[in-house]
Design an enzyme around this catalytic site. Structure first.
Site, PDB file in Angstrom:
ATOM      1  N   SER A  64       0.804  -1.233   0.000  1.00 12.83           N
ATOM      2  CA  SER A  64       0.000   0.000   0.000  1.00 12.83           C
ATOM      3  C   SER A  64       0.831   1.275   0.000  1.00 12.83           C
ATOM      4  O   SER A  64       0.270   2.357  -0.184  1.00 12.83           O
ATOM      5  CB  SER A  64      -0.926   0.021   1.207  1.00 12.83           C
ATOM      6  OG  SER A  64      -2.024  -0.820   0.964  1.00 12.83           O
ATOM      7  N   LYS A  67       0.423   3.455  -2.891  1.00 11.15           N
ATOM      8  CA  LYS A  67      -0.819   4.215  -3.151  1.00 11.15           C
ATOM      9  C   LYS A  67      -0.614   5.722  -3.273  1.00 11.15           C
ATOM     10  O   LYS A  67      -1.125   6.325  -4.228  1.00 11.15           O
ATOM     11  CB  LYS A  67      -1.860   3.893  -2.076  1.00 11.15           C
ATOM     12  CG  LYS A  67      -2.393   2.446  -2.159  1.00 11.15           C
ATOM     13  CD  LYS A  67      -3.267   2.129  -0.950  1.00 11.15           C
ATOM     14  CE  LYS A  67      -3.824   0.706  -0.992  1.00 11.15           C
ATOM     15  NZ  LYS A  67      -4.557   0.376   0.245  1.00 11.15           N
ATOM     16  N   TYR A 191      -3.231  -3.214 -10.447  1.00  6.12           N
ATOM     17  CA  TYR A 191      -3.051  -2.680  -9.091  1.00  6.12           C
ATOM     18  C   TYR A 191      -2.212  -3.649  -8.248  1.00  6.12           C
ATOM     19  O   TYR A 191      -1.313  -3.230  -7.493  1.00  6.12           O
ATOM     20  CB  TYR A 191      -4.432  -2.438  -8.462  1.00  6.12           C
ATOM     21  CG  TYR A 191      -4.415  -2.375  -6.954  1.00  6.12           C
ATOM     22  CD1 TYR A 191      -3.995  -1.217  -6.287  1.00  6.12           C
ATOM     23  CD2 TYR A 191      -4.792  -3.472  -6.177  1.00  6.12           C
ATOM     24  CE1 TYR A 191      -3.966  -1.162  -4.896  1.00  6.12           C
ATOM     25  CE2 TYR A 191      -4.765  -3.430  -4.798  1.00  6.12           C
ATOM     26  CZ  TYR A 191      -4.346  -2.278  -4.161  1.00  6.12           C
ATOM     27  OH  TYR A 191      -4.305  -2.230  -2.786  1.00  6.12           O
ATOM     28  N   TYR A 243      -5.188   4.700   7.707  1.00  5.41           N
ATOM     29  CA  TYR A 243      -6.513   4.068   7.772  1.00  5.41           C
ATOM     30  C   TYR A 243      -7.262   4.444   9.053  1.00  5.41           C
ATOM     31  O   TYR A 243      -7.348   5.611   9.403  1.00  5.41           O
ATOM     32  CB  TYR A 243      -6.399   2.540   7.654  1.00  5.41           C
ATOM     33  CG  TYR A 243      -5.476   2.074   6.581  1.00  5.41           C
ATOM     34  CD1 TYR A 243      -5.708   2.418   5.256  1.00  5.41           C
ATOM     35  CD2 TYR A 243      -4.362   1.304   6.863  1.00  5.41           C
ATOM     36  CE1 TYR A 243      -4.863   1.982   4.254  1.00  5.41           C
ATOM     37  CE2 TYR A 243      -3.519   0.869   5.873  1.00  5.41           C
ATOM     38  CZ  TYR A 243      -3.774   1.205   4.573  1.00  5.41           C
ATOM     39  OH  TYR A 243      -2.943   0.786   3.589  1.00  5.41           O
ATOM     40  N   VAL A 261       1.362  -3.719   3.909  1.00  6.65           N
ATOM     41  CA  VAL A 261       1.228  -4.976   4.658  1.00  6.65           C
ATOM     42  C   VAL A 261       2.467  -5.878   4.594  1.00  6.65           C
ATOM     43  O   VAL A 261       2.511  -6.890   5.279  1.00  6.65           O
ATOM     44  CB  VAL A 261      -0.013  -5.807   4.251  1.00  6.65           C
ATOM     45  CG1 VAL A 261      -1.290  -5.174   4.753  1.00  6.65           C
ATOM     46  CG2 VAL A 261      -0.061  -6.049   2.758  1.00  6.65           C
TER      47      VAL A 261
HETATM   48  N1  GLN Z   1      -1.911  -5.357  -2.049  1.00 12.58           N
HETATM   49  C1  GLN Z   1      -2.501  -5.197  -0.751  1.00 12.58           C
HETATM   50  C2  GLN Z   1      -4.022  -5.265  -0.870  1.00 12.58           C
HETATM   51  O1  GLN Z   1      -4.575  -4.769  -1.807  1.00 12.58           O
HETATM   52  C3  GLN Z   1      -2.071  -3.914  -0.133  1.00 12.58           C
HETATM   53  C4  GLN Z   1      -2.677  -3.675   1.227  1.00 12.58           C
HETATM   54  C5  GLN Z   1      -1.830  -2.904   2.175  1.00 12.58           C
HETATM   55  O2  GLN Z   1      -0.605  -2.857   2.054  1.00 12.58           O
HETATM   56  N2  GLN Z   1      -2.426  -2.330   3.184  1.00 12.58           N
HETATM   57  O3  GLN Z   1      -4.683  -5.838  -0.034  1.00 12.58           O
END
Ligand code: GLN
Length: 441
Positions: A64, A67, A191, A243, A261
């Site tokens: 993430s 993003k 993605y 978040y 993550v």
């Molecule tokens: N690729 C992961 C997902 O879409 C990324 C989530 C994250 O790092 N919080 O669930």
């Protein structure tokens, strides 16, 4: 002498290493195989200095943390209106994989949650790119932020796609609302590839430092995104990057941030540094346990909270004194530092309060290193009003720090290199070398 910063970082890592709570992300099977004890931290300054300790060159997937960077690319490639029409900027206060869509429009609440990030991915690159070219555009962009060529981890990408039911469900919802206009699986595929790009803590710190450095990579010197995009991205990171822990983070740490993550965590402190940590065990929000602890410590040890700024405005007027005597006297307002609105207000205040009796007034910018646009306009307005009050106004500006110094509308300033050049001619050491220039009426 050894630098003090890596020693400090090593010491901080040592104390964070005692934290063993949290779990590896196991909804992506490949991530569950990570070594949970990996631990690293890097500081990258906007001048390009890099300090690190621990596992700073171990590769892991960006997840993430991609993003905010993909959001930056979409804003640069498509413009604000096109992106904001499809993705909002409101904190959702929910988990990263929640289906948080605005009621009525179906717009994802923000680009940091999966719904928003899947949409943002679809908006990278110019309209009409093939899905493969668009993913390439994102990987190229991430590489420019890092200052080196990055590549995806195929195994992690495949592993996540095999279990991407939730992201596929989100994408189908987006498609049903017309927020996505193409095949949902194709977009989730791109993605997921974006999330599987391999980085090190060193790369992440440099990517964050590029945001901190107004969009210019401090080492390569490349402008990756324009300044208005940087401001947008950092604002969204500040309010939504963590978040459902975003509020806690904003108060405790106070640095625009983003977690992933695989255990990465970045913070970008505008004008100062990019910070990255890496430790794979996650708290229930999906944020690295040791990473959060390290950032809390960095913020409090080094006063990095964005809301705690040094008292700079007071010191902008370094001195207000008179040079020379009698009718030759010059009133000098000596300024210093970087001047923005609050600093310029001090200059206005000083000029109003001291009502200089001297005919000649000099605003000395010799020790000023930056003047933003509002400060420039305010200081020139002061010089204009001084002219209208019958003063002869000088701007001591040997480095031409003040662009276009014409006060307009009846104002008049003479730009000189030294305060002495504002004195009547016998005082001027070498008038021939003066580059005195007069602006205005
Ligand atoms: N690729 C992961 C997902 O879409 C990324 C989530 C994250 O790092 N919080 O669930």
């Amino acid at each position: 002498m050894r630098s003090v910063i890596p020693d400090y970082l090593a010491e901080a890592l040592k104390s964070a290493a005692s934290l063993t709570s949290g779990e590896l992300a196991d909804y992506i099977p490949e991530l569950a195989a990570a070594d949970p004890e990996r631990l690293g931290a890097v500081f990258a300054t906007v001048q390009g200095a890099v300090y690190g300790a621990g596992d700073i060159d171990t590769e892991f997937t960006i997840q993430s943390i991609s993003k905010p960077f993909a959001y930056a690319l979409a804003l640069s490639d498509r413009g604000f209106d096109a992106v904001l029409a499809r993705v909002g900027v409101e904190p959702s206060g929910e988990a990263f994989n929640e289906v948080s869509l605005e009621s009525g429009t179906g717009r994802p609440l923000n680009p940091m949650i999966n719904a928003g990030a899947i949409t943002t991915h679809s908006l990278a690159g110019p309209e009409g790119l093939t899905p493969a070219a668009r993913t390439e555009r994102v990987i190229d962009g991430l590489s420019a932020f890092a200052g080196r060529r990055l590549r995806p981890d195929e195994a992690v990408c495949v592993s996540e796609m095999e279990h991407a039911h939730r992201n596929l469900a989100i994408a189908h919802m987006l498609r049903s609302h017309g927020i996505l206009t193409e095949d949902p699986r194709t977009v989730v595929d791109g993605y997921t590839r974006q999330c599987s790009v391999l980085v090190t803590a060193r790369d992440l710190a440099m990517m964050a430092a590029t945001l901190a450095n107004r969009g210019v990579n401090p080492l390569s010197g490349e402008r990756v995104i324009p300044e208005p995009v940087v401001r947008q991205v950092l604002s969204v990171m500040f309010t939504c990057g963590m978040y459902d822990a975003a509020g806690d983070w904003a108060t405790q740490v106070g640095i625009p941030a983003k977690s992933g993550v695989a255990g990465g965590l970045i913070g970008a402190l505008p004008g100062q540094i990019g910070i990255a940590t890496f430790s794979p065990r996650l708290d229930p929000h999906g944020n690295s346990v040791r990473g959060v602890c390290l950032f809390e410590r960095f913020s409090s040890d080094m006063g990095l909270h964005l809301m705690g700024v040094p008292p700079a405005a007071r010191a902008v007027v370094r001195a207000n004194h008179v040079v020379g005597s009698g009718p030759d006297a010059v009133r000098v307002f000596q300024l210093q530092g970087g001047i923005g609105f609050a600093g310029a207000e001090r200059v206005v205040h000083e000029a109003v309060e001291s009502e200089p009796p001297e005919t000649r007034v000099a605003v000395d910018l010799t020790m000023v290193y930056a003047i933003d646009d509002v400060a420039r306009r305010m200081i020139l307005e002061v010089t204009r009003r001084l002219t209208l009050d019958g003063h002869e106004v000088y701007l001591v500006d040997p480095e031409s720090i003040m662009p276009d110094p014409d006060p307009g509308d009846g104002g008049r300033v003479t730009v000189v290199d030294t305060v002495e050049q504002a004195l009547p001619s016998p005082h001027t050491a070498d008038p021939g070398r003066s580059r005195a220039r007069t602006y205005g009426a």
